[in-house]
Design a protein around this motif. Structure first.
Motif, PDB file in Angstrom:
ATOM      1  N   TYR A   1      -1.983  -3.718 -32.412  1.00 29.88           N
ATOM      2  CA  TYR A   1      -2.234  -3.581 -33.852  1.00 29.88           C
ATOM      3  C   TYR A   1      -1.297  -2.554 -34.463  1.00 29.88           C
ATOM      4  O   TYR A   1      -0.743  -2.755 -35.546  1.00 29.88           O
ATOM      5  CB  TYR A   1      -3.691  -3.184 -34.086  1.00 29.88           C
TER       6      TYR A   1
ATOM      7  N   GLN B   1      -6.850  -9.664 -35.168  1.00 28.84           N
ATOM      8  CA  GLN B   1      -7.096  -9.800 -36.598  1.00 28.84           C
ATOM      9  C   GLN B   1      -8.417  -9.119 -36.939  1.00 28.84           C
ATOM     10  O   GLN B   1      -9.446  -9.766 -37.096  1.00 28.84           O
ATOM     11  CB  GLN B   1      -7.120 -11.282 -36.976  1.00 28.84           C
ATOM     12  N   VAL B   2      -8.382  -7.807 -37.027  1.00 27.40           N
ATOM     13  CA  VAL B   2      -9.586  -7.046 -37.337  1.00 27.40           C
ATOM     14  C   VAL B   2      -9.373  -6.241 -38.608  1.00 27.40           C
ATOM     15  O   VAL B   2      -8.245  -5.897 -38.967  1.00 27.40           O
ATOM     16  CB  VAL B   2      -9.968  -6.090 -36.183  1.00 27.40           C
ATOM     17  N   THR B   3     -10.467  -5.969 -39.279  1.00 28.09           N
ATOM     18  CA  THR B   3     -10.461  -5.125 -40.469  1.00 28.09           C
ATOM     19  C   THR B   3     -11.456  -3.994 -40.241  1.00 28.09           C
ATOM     20  O   THR B   3     -12.151  -3.956 -39.217  1.00 28.09           O
ATOM     21  CB  THR B   3     -10.853  -5.937 -41.713  1.00 28.09           C
TER      22      THR B   3
ATOM     23  N   THR C   1     -14.809  -5.446 -39.561  1.00 26.95           N
ATOM     24  CA  THR C   1     -15.048  -6.219 -38.335  1.00 26.95           C
ATOM     25  C   THR C   1     -14.719  -5.433 -37.066  1.00 26.95           C
ATOM     26  O   THR C   1     -14.874  -5.957 -35.966  1.00 26.95           O
ATOM     27  CB  THR C   1     -14.218  -7.517 -38.342  1.00 26.95           C
ATOM     28  N   LEU C   2     -14.252  -4.195 -37.234  1.00 22.90           N
ATOM     29  CA  LEU C   2     -13.854  -3.407 -36.067  1.00 22.90           C
ATOM     30  C   LEU C   2     -15.021  -3.159 -35.124  1.00 22.90           C
ATOM     31  O   LEU C   2     -14.894  -3.318 -33.905  1.00 22.90           O
ATOM     32  CB  LEU C   2     -13.255  -2.070 -36.523  1.00 22.90           C
TER      33      LEU C   2
ATOM     34  N   GLU D   1     -17.726  -4.902 -34.715  1.00 25.06           N
ATOM     35  CA  GLU D   1     -18.079  -6.161 -34.044  1.00 25.06           C
ATOM     36  C   GLU D   1     -17.122  -6.454 -32.894  1.00 25.06           C
ATOM     37  O   GLU D   1     -17.532  -6.896 -31.819  1.00 25.06           O
ATOM     38  CB  GLU D   1     -18.053  -7.303 -35.049  1.00 25.06           C
ATOM     39  N   PHE D   2     -15.812  -6.173 -33.106  1.00 30.38           N
ATOM     40  CA  PHE D   2     -14.813  -6.393 -32.069  1.00 30.38           C
ATOM     41  C   PHE D   2     -15.087  -5.496 -30.871  1.00 30.38           C
ATOM     42  O   PHE D   2     -15.095  -5.958 -29.722  1.00 30.38           O
ATOM     43  CB  PHE D   2     -13.414  -6.112 -32.633  1.00 30.38           C
TER      44      PHE D   2
ATOM     45  N   TYR E   1      -9.558 -10.876 -24.932  1.00 29.31           N
ATOM     46  CA  TYR E   1      -8.370 -10.566 -25.721  1.00 29.31           C
ATOM     47  C   TYR E   1      -7.146 -11.022 -24.943  1.00 29.31           C
ATOM     48  O   TYR E   1      -7.167 -11.135 -23.712  1.00 29.31           O
ATOM     49  CB  TYR E   1      -8.299  -9.063 -26.030  1.00 29.31           C
TER      50      TYR E   1
END
Length: 425
Positions: free
Chosen positions: A133, A142-144, A147-148, A150-151, A162
């Motif tokens: 990243y 593809q995280v924001t 959503t971090l 949750e990842f 991954y």
């Protein structure tokens, strides 16, 4: 009636030619691998898998080295080798642990190993995802901000895979499950282990949604556990019963086996390079059908299982019969990588990002040529090999000990027993 005339020169040459052939056969027989407590053949083959792994993951679509590794497009890959040998080695090691420490202690050791692998899986997944990243490589997650969490939770609970760490996640789950398999094998239930393994694989081939073990894993598009476990647990069984199998099937690593398996392997390579033309002509199916239903990697279809069995038989019989010349030529490279395969795997994740970023600087923008990709791949292999070889010496220095300047202490000891020159994935 024709008369046969005695030829003294021919008669004198026959014993001499027989002596030459006998001497040659005796020399070749002397090249055969001599068994040791630690089987260096599997270290060497695992080192070959490391070379293939790095080569297939570094660089672009073209490379001179793909002629040797298959470029991750052939019907068997480094992943099959890693998974099978991992199960095989566990099967070889743990009977002795059971005999020495008891079944309970052996199972606890397996679970501790699985716990270590879990920690390594989480660490490498989060680290490589964060680095990807930060470097903005094309496989960055593809995280924001929303959503971090949750990842991260998905990684911690093994519900999310991954890029390139997915195989390590699968390996972690396989080692956890290996505790149950070792218990059953020790209870004389080997056939039950094989039946469960093959049945699980078979169900996945036709009803994958009903065989998503142990649960659905996000972004796990390649290493489906229900399919790939077949290689691991069959390797585990073979390793566990290695001595008994060697007594009954020792011929499987002989010269005839080398000839037969080599012919079959050459035939499979020819079939692949011919685009499956004979099978397409025979069945009327197209190449896409065969790639999906016969050779799919993510499902470990029957074609891949057979292709790997052929390659594994050929590779093992080759290193068994030609051990000494192979060790002299390639042992210095392959044994260190094979004996530190897990370290090499972790390092290669960072080498991929390094070569991805430095490639355009060294070679220019745009698609690289086959020679340029081969150069990057060789650089990646060299970096990993250097770290693997230097690491034990650096640790000795940090501990205030005088380093032993041999390629690898373990190999030096084994090498003396095998009576071959020094060596060492």
């Amino acid at each position: 009636m024709a008369t046969t005339h005695f030829n003294p020169r021919r008669a004198a040459a026959m014993p001499q030619s027989r002596n030459i052939v006998a001497a040659l056969l005796a020399r070749v027989a002397g090249w055969r691998y001599v068994g040791e407590r630690r089987d260096l053949r599997f270290d060497l083959l695992r080192g070959l898998a490391v070379i293939a792994m790095v080569t297939d993951h570094v660089g672009g679509d073209k490379s001179w080295l793909y002629a040797l590794t298959g470029g991750n497009h052939f019907w068997t890959s480094a992943a099959e080798g890693f998974v099978f040998i991992s199960g095989l080695v566990m099967g070889i090691v743990y009977p002795a642990v059971v005999a020495r420490q008891g079944l309970g202690a052996a199972l606890l050791k397996v679970l501790k190993r699985a716990g270590t692998l879990y920690a390594l899986t989480v660490l490498l997944t989060l680290t490589t995802a964060a680095l990807a990243y930060r470097l903005q490589v094309h496989w960055a997650p593809q995280v924001t901000a929303g959503t971090l969490a949750e990842f991260v939770i998905g990684v911690l609970t093994l519900h999310r895979a991954y890029y390139l760490t997915d195989v390590l996640l699968m390996y972690t789950l396989l080692v956890f499950a290996a505790a149950g398999a070792i218990f059953l094998i020790n209870e004389k239930r080997t056939r039950l282990v094989l039946a469960i393994s093959w049945a699980t694989w078979g169900i996945w081939q036709f009803f994958p949604q009903q065989a998503a073990l142990p649960w659905a894993i996000t972004d796990n598009s390649v290493f489906n556990l229900a399919a790939w476990q077949l290689l691991f647990f069959n390797g585990l069984v073979i390793g566990y019963h290695r001595k008994a199998l060697a007594e009954r099937f020792g011929w499987a690593t002989g010269r005839i086996a080398l000839l037969v398996s080599g012919t079959l392997f050459a035939g499979s390579v020819a079939l692949y390079r011919d685009g499956l033309a004979p099978l397409i002509k025979l069945t009327g199916r197209d190449a896409a059908w065969f790639e999906t239903y016969i050779f799919s990697k993510s499902d470990e279809r029957i074609g891949r299982v057979l292709a790997f069995a052929i390659f594994a038989s050929f590779a093992l019989s080759l290193v068994t019969n030609l051990w000494q010349p192979i060790l002299k030529a390639f042992g210095w490279l392959l044994l260190p990588l094979g004996q530190s395969a897990l370290l090499a795997y972790g390092l290669h994740l960072f080498v991929i990002m390094f070569t991805t970023k430095i490639g355009p600087t060294l070679l220019g923008e745009g698609d690289f040529t086959a020679s340029q990709n081969a150069l990057l791949q060789s650089l990646g292999i060299l970096i990993i090999w250097t770290i693997v070889v230097v690491r034990p010496r650096a640790l000795q220095l940090l501990q205030g000990l005088r380093p032993t300047w041999s390629v690898t202490p373990r190999v030096q000891h084994q090498r003396v027993a095998v009576r071959v020159p020094q060596r060492r994935s």
